[in-house]
Design a protein around this motif. Structure first.
Motif, PDB file in Angstrom:
ATOM      1  N   TYR A 220       5.856 -20.978 -14.481  1.00  0.00           N
ATOM      2  CA  TYR A 220       5.906 -19.158 -14.411  1.00  0.00           C
ATOM      3  C   TYR A 220       6.940 -18.880 -13.637  1.00  0.00           C
ATOM      4  CZ  TYR A 220       3.667 -20.260  -9.982  1.00  0.00           C
ATOM      5  OH  TYR A 220       3.454 -20.967  -8.754  1.00  0.00           O
ATOM      6  N   HIS A 221       7.096 -17.861 -13.410  1.00  0.00           N
ATOM      7  CA  HIS A 221       8.258 -16.995 -12.841  1.00  0.00           C
ATOM      8  C   HIS A 221       7.714 -16.875 -11.456  1.00  0.00           C
ATOM      9  CE1 HIS A 221      11.149 -15.951 -15.901  1.00  0.00           C
ATOM     10  NE2 HIS A 221       9.988 -15.769 -16.697  1.00  0.00           N
ATOM     11  N   LYS A 222       8.285 -17.799 -10.473  1.00  0.00           N
ATOM     12  CA  LYS A 222       7.975 -17.389  -9.147  1.00  0.00           C
ATOM     13  C   LYS A 222       8.531 -16.381  -8.170  1.00  0.00           C
ATOM     14  CE  LYS A 222       6.659 -22.324  -9.362  1.00  0.00           C
ATOM     15  NZ  LYS A 222       6.594 -23.720  -8.889  1.00  0.00           N
ATOM     16  N   ASP A 223       9.558 -15.807  -8.758  1.00  0.00           N
ATOM     17  CA  ASP A 223      10.292 -14.823  -7.899  1.00  0.00           C
ATOM     18  C   ASP A 223       9.826 -13.636  -8.030  1.00  0.00           C
ATOM     19  OD1 ASP A 223      11.025 -14.601 -10.511  1.00  0.00           O
ATOM     20  OD2 ASP A 223      12.971 -14.036 -10.172  1.00  0.00           O
ATOM     21  N   PHE A 224       8.481 -13.252  -8.786  1.00  0.00           N
ATOM     22  CA  PHE A 224       7.807 -11.841  -8.702  1.00  0.00           C
ATOM     23  C   PHE A 224       6.730 -12.343  -9.289  1.00  0.00           C
ATOM     24  CE2 PHE A 224       9.571 -12.408 -13.083  1.00  0.00           C
ATOM     25  CZ  PHE A 224       8.719 -11.908 -13.728  1.00  0.00           C
ATOM     26  N   TYR A 225       5.783 -11.099  -9.014  1.00  0.00           N
ATOM     27  CA  TYR A 225       4.599 -11.101  -9.775  1.00  0.00           C
ATOM     28  C   TYR A 225       3.975  -9.863  -9.699  1.00  0.00           C
ATOM     29  CZ  TYR A 225       2.611 -10.448  -5.025  1.00  0.00           C
ATOM     30  OH  TYR A 225       2.421 -10.027  -3.647  1.00  0.00           O
ATOM     31  N   TYR A 226       2.837  -9.561 -10.693  1.00  0.00           N
ATOM     32  CA  TYR A 226       2.232  -8.162 -10.654  1.00  0.00           C
ATOM     33  C   TYR A 226       1.065  -8.049 -10.022  1.00  0.00           C
ATOM     34  CZ  TYR A 226       5.805  -7.328 -14.509  1.00  0.00           C
ATOM     35  OH  TYR A 226       6.905  -7.017 -15.227  1.00  0.00           O
ATOM     36  N   THR A 227       0.704  -6.844  -9.588  1.00  0.00           N
ATOM     37  CA  THR A 227      -0.607  -6.319  -9.199  1.00  0.00           C
ATOM     38  C   THR A 227      -1.103  -5.619 -10.183  1.00  0.00           C
ATOM     39  OG1 THR A 227       0.048  -4.798  -7.601  1.00  0.00           O
ATOM     40  CG2 THR A 227      -0.372  -6.711  -6.747  1.00  0.00           C
ATOM     41  N   ALA A 228      -2.283  -5.462 -10.486  1.00  0.00           N
ATOM     42  CA  ALA A 228      -2.934  -4.410 -11.499  1.00  0.00           C
ATOM     43  C   ALA A 228      -4.393  -3.706 -10.969  1.00  0.00           C
ATOM     44  CB  ALA A 228      -3.151  -5.297 -12.917  1.00  0.00           C
ATOM     45  N   GLY A 229      -4.123  -2.573 -10.723  1.00  0.00           N
ATOM     46  CA  GLY A 229      -5.578  -1.760 -10.316  1.00  0.00           C
ATOM     47  C   GLY A 229      -6.001  -0.842 -11.441  1.00  0.00           C
ATOM     48  N   TYR A 230      -7.346  -1.123 -11.823  1.00  0.00           N
ATOM     49  CA  TYR A 230      -7.998  -0.348 -12.697  1.00  0.00           C
ATOM     50  C   TYR A 230      -8.754   0.928 -12.454  1.00  0.00           C
ATOM     51  CZ  TYR A 230      -6.476  -4.244 -15.930  1.00  0.00           C
ATOM     52  OH  TYR A 230      -5.737  -5.086 -16.625  1.00  0.00           O
ATOM     53  N   ASN A 231      -9.138   1.117 -11.207  1.00  0.00           N
ATOM     54  CA  ASN A 231      -9.944   1.980 -10.913  1.00  0.00           C
ATOM     55  C   ASN A 231      -9.500   3.183 -10.081  1.00  0.00           C
ATOM     56  OD1 ASN A 231     -11.564  -0.816 -10.230  1.00  0.00           O
ATOM     57  ND2 ASN A 231     -12.305   0.518 -11.851  1.00  0.00           N
ATOM     58  N   SER A 232      -9.880   4.327 -10.064  1.00  0.00           N
ATOM     59  CA  SER A 232      -9.795   5.375  -9.086  1.00  0.00           C
ATOM     60  C   SER A 232     -10.360   5.051  -7.818  1.00  0.00           C
ATOM     61  CB  SER A 232     -10.520   6.511  -9.600  1.00  0.00           C
ATOM     62  OG  SER A 232     -10.778   7.594  -8.671  1.00  0.00           O
ATOM     63  N   PRO A 233      -9.479   5.600  -6.847  1.00  0.00           N
ATOM     64  CA  PRO A 233      -9.826   5.344  -5.226  1.00  0.00           C
ATOM     65  C   PRO A 233     -11.364   6.104  -5.085  1.00  0.00           C
ATOM     66  CG  PRO A 233      -7.802   7.007  -5.491  1.00  0.00           C
ATOM     67  CD  PRO A 233      -8.199   6.453  -6.872  1.00  0.00           C
TER      68      PRO A 233
ATOM     69  N   ARG B 218       0.970  -1.250   0.035  1.00  0.00           N
ATOM     70  CA  ARG B 218       0.079   0.048   0.146  1.00  0.00           C
ATOM     71  C   ARG B 218       0.734   1.188  -0.011  1.00  0.00           C
ATOM     72  NH1 ARG B 218      -1.062   3.088   4.055  1.00  0.00           N
ATOM     73  NH2 ARG B 218      -0.604   1.880   5.644  1.00  0.00           N
ATOM     74  N   THR B 219       1.922   1.258   0.914  1.00  0.00           N
ATOM     75  CA  THR B 219       2.813   2.500   1.049  1.00  0.00           C
ATOM     76  C   THR B 219       3.573   2.724  -0.299  1.00  0.00           C
ATOM     77  OG1 THR B 219       4.274   1.386   2.411  1.00  0.00           O
ATOM     78  CG2 THR B 219       2.579   2.672   3.579  1.00  0.00           C
ATOM     79  N   ALA B 220       4.173   1.732  -0.808  1.00  0.00           N
ATOM     80  CA  ALA B 220       4.880   1.554  -1.863  1.00  0.00           C
ATOM     81  C   ALA B 220       4.153   2.091  -3.401  1.00  0.00           C
ATOM     82  CB  ALA B 220       5.593   0.284  -2.414  1.00  0.00           C
ATOM     83  N   VAL B 221       2.943   1.377  -3.388  1.00  0.00           N
ATOM     84  CA  VAL B 221       2.145   1.903  -4.531  1.00  0.00           C
ATOM     85  C   VAL B 221       1.668   3.267  -4.335  1.00  0.00           C
ATOM     86  CG1 VAL B 221      -0.135   1.494  -5.738  1.00  0.00           C
ATOM     87  CG2 VAL B 221       1.466  -0.256  -5.136  1.00  0.00           C
ATOM     88  N   SER B 222       1.317   3.886  -3.078  1.00  0.00           N
ATOM     89  CA  SER B 222       0.804   5.227  -2.922  1.00  0.00           C
ATOM     90  C   SER B 222       2.113   6.015  -3.326  1.00  0.00           C
ATOM     91  CB  SER B 222       0.561   5.486  -1.359  1.00  0.00           C
ATOM     92  OG  SER B 222       0.246   6.811  -1.148  1.00  0.00           O
TER      93      SER B 222
ATOM     94  N   TYR C  94     -11.932  -2.963  -2.777  1.00  0.00           N
ATOM     95  CA  TYR C  94     -10.519  -2.263  -2.386  1.00  0.00           C
ATOM     96  C   TYR C  94      -9.741  -3.176  -1.975  1.00  0.00           C
ATOM     97  CZ  TYR C  94     -13.012   2.372  -2.553  1.00  0.00           C
ATOM     98  OH  TYR C  94     -13.542   3.366  -3.315  1.00  0.00           O
ATOM     99  N   ALA C  95      -8.883  -3.385  -2.675  1.00  0.00           N
ATOM    100  CA  ALA C  95      -7.602  -4.387  -2.241  1.00  0.00           C
ATOM    101  C   ALA C  95      -6.668  -3.887  -1.180  1.00  0.00           C
ATOM    102  CB  ALA C  95      -6.885  -4.942  -3.456  1.00  0.00           C
ATOM    103  N   LYS C  96      -6.476  -4.770  -0.045  1.00  0.00           N
ATOM    104  CA  LYS C  96      -5.634  -4.327   0.891  1.00  0.00           C
ATOM    105  C   LYS C  96      -4.309  -5.332   0.679  1.00  0.00           C
ATOM    106  CE  LYS C  96      -8.910  -3.168   4.310  1.00  0.00           C
ATOM    107  NZ  LYS C  96     -10.354  -3.849   4.198  1.00  0.00           N
ATOM    108  N   ASP C  97      -3.163  -4.936   1.435  1.00  0.00           N
ATOM    109  CA  ASP C  97      -1.781  -5.683   1.396  1.00  0.00           C
ATOM    110  C   ASP C  97      -2.151  -7.149   1.486  1.00  0.00           C
ATOM    111  OD1 ASP C  97      -0.764  -3.258   1.062  1.00  0.00           O
ATOM    112  OD2 ASP C  97       0.681  -3.796   2.565  1.00  0.00           O
ATOM    113  N   GLU C  98      -3.211  -7.502   2.240  1.00  0.00           N
ATOM    114  CA  GLU C  98      -3.294  -9.143   2.602  1.00  0.00           C
ATOM    115  C   GLU C  98      -3.972  -9.674   1.509  1.00  0.00           C
ATOM    116  OE1 GLU C  98      -5.928  -6.679   5.264  1.00  0.00           O
ATOM    117  OE2 GLU C  98      -3.868  -6.714   5.050  1.00  0.00           O
ATOM    118  N   ASP C  99      -5.159  -8.774   0.605  1.00  0.00           N
ATOM    119  CA  ASP C  99      -5.856  -9.335  -0.445  1.00  0.00           C
ATOM    120  C   ASP C  99      -4.708  -9.512  -1.442  1.00  0.00           C
ATOM    121  OD1 ASP C  99      -8.381  -8.816   0.951  1.00  0.00           O
ATOM    122  OD2 ASP C  99      -7.956  -6.799   0.687  1.00  0.00           O
ATOM    123  N   TRP C 100      -3.928  -8.627  -1.979  1.00  0.00           N
ATOM    124  CA  TRP C 100      -2.932  -8.895  -3.155  1.00  0.00           C
ATOM    125  C   TRP C 100      -2.143 -10.213  -2.640  1.00  0.00           C
ATOM    126  CZ3 TRP C 100      -4.140  -6.347  -7.035  1.00  0.00           C
ATOM    127  CH2 TRP C 100      -4.492  -4.720  -7.070  1.00  0.00           C
TER     128      TRP C 100
END
Length: 190
Positions: free
Chosen positions: A161-174, A50-54, A137-143
């Motif tokens: 698949y690559h297990k050492d990383f993944y992506y999160t994708a958000g499509y909406n305004s807060p 959450r803080t990193a994405v913000s 509304y996704a929280k850290d634990e949801d991701w």
């Protein structure tokens, strides 16, 4: 108009988004082939998603608002993706790379160079992503939970698949309270 574009216009409005085709679909995930594309990104080491994405979103929003070498405004796009590269332990910092998709008009030439040294333009190659969608509304634990669920589904399906990383994708305004669309992606390993 392609079916993919119609779906995105229905859910997300007229914002540009990366082009992809659906390779296959199961009850647990969708396999998508994404075209190679240009993005603008920033990397943030942190403990919390959450803080990193913000922090990343603020840097990138400042960039598209004119804090770039040409001092031009750049249209918002979707999704906001975050590459999550987990640290070595539970209290270690994770590397989060937050990215905005470059608008279609800028895909050929690229967008203006960032003024902030912590923001950079980059390209992602054509890639196959395994995608799990979810709402709210996704929280850290949801991701984290959604990524773990997707990884288990992929393991059960014997997908590489690559297990050492993944992506999160958000499509909406807060500011959008209902009908929210979130995704987690793992990238196919060849």
């Amino acid at each position: 108009m392609s079916a993919v574009k119609e779906v995105f216009n229905t859910f997300f409005g007229k914002l540009d988004c990366p082009k992809y085709s659906v390779v296959s679909s199961t009850a647990d995930f969708e396999e998508r082939l994404y075209e190679g594309a240009r993005w603008t990104s920033t990397k943030i080491p942190d403990i919390e998603h959450r803080t990193a994405v913000s922090t990343g979103f603020r840097r990138l929003f400042k960039y598209i608002s004119g804090h770039n070498e040409k001092q031009v405004k750049i249209p918002m796009t979707v999704p906001v993706i975050t590459k999550v590269e987990p640290g070595d332990g539970p209290f270690c910092k994770t590397d989060f790379t937050v990215s905005f998709f470059a608008p279609f008009a800028d895909q050929a030439e690229g967008t203006a160079q960032p003024s902030d040294p912590e923001v950079f333009n980059n390209s992602l190659p054509e890639m196959t992503a395994y995608v799990k969608t979810f709402s709210g509304y996704a929280k850290d634990e949801d991701w984290t939970k959604q990524a773990e669920t997707l990884a288990k589904s992929l393991d059960n399906a014997r997908k590489n698949y690559h297990k050492d990383f993944y992506y999160t994708a958000g499509y909406n305004s807060p500011f959008k309270p209902i009908g929210r669309h979130n995704e987690v992606w793992f990238i196919k390993a060849e």
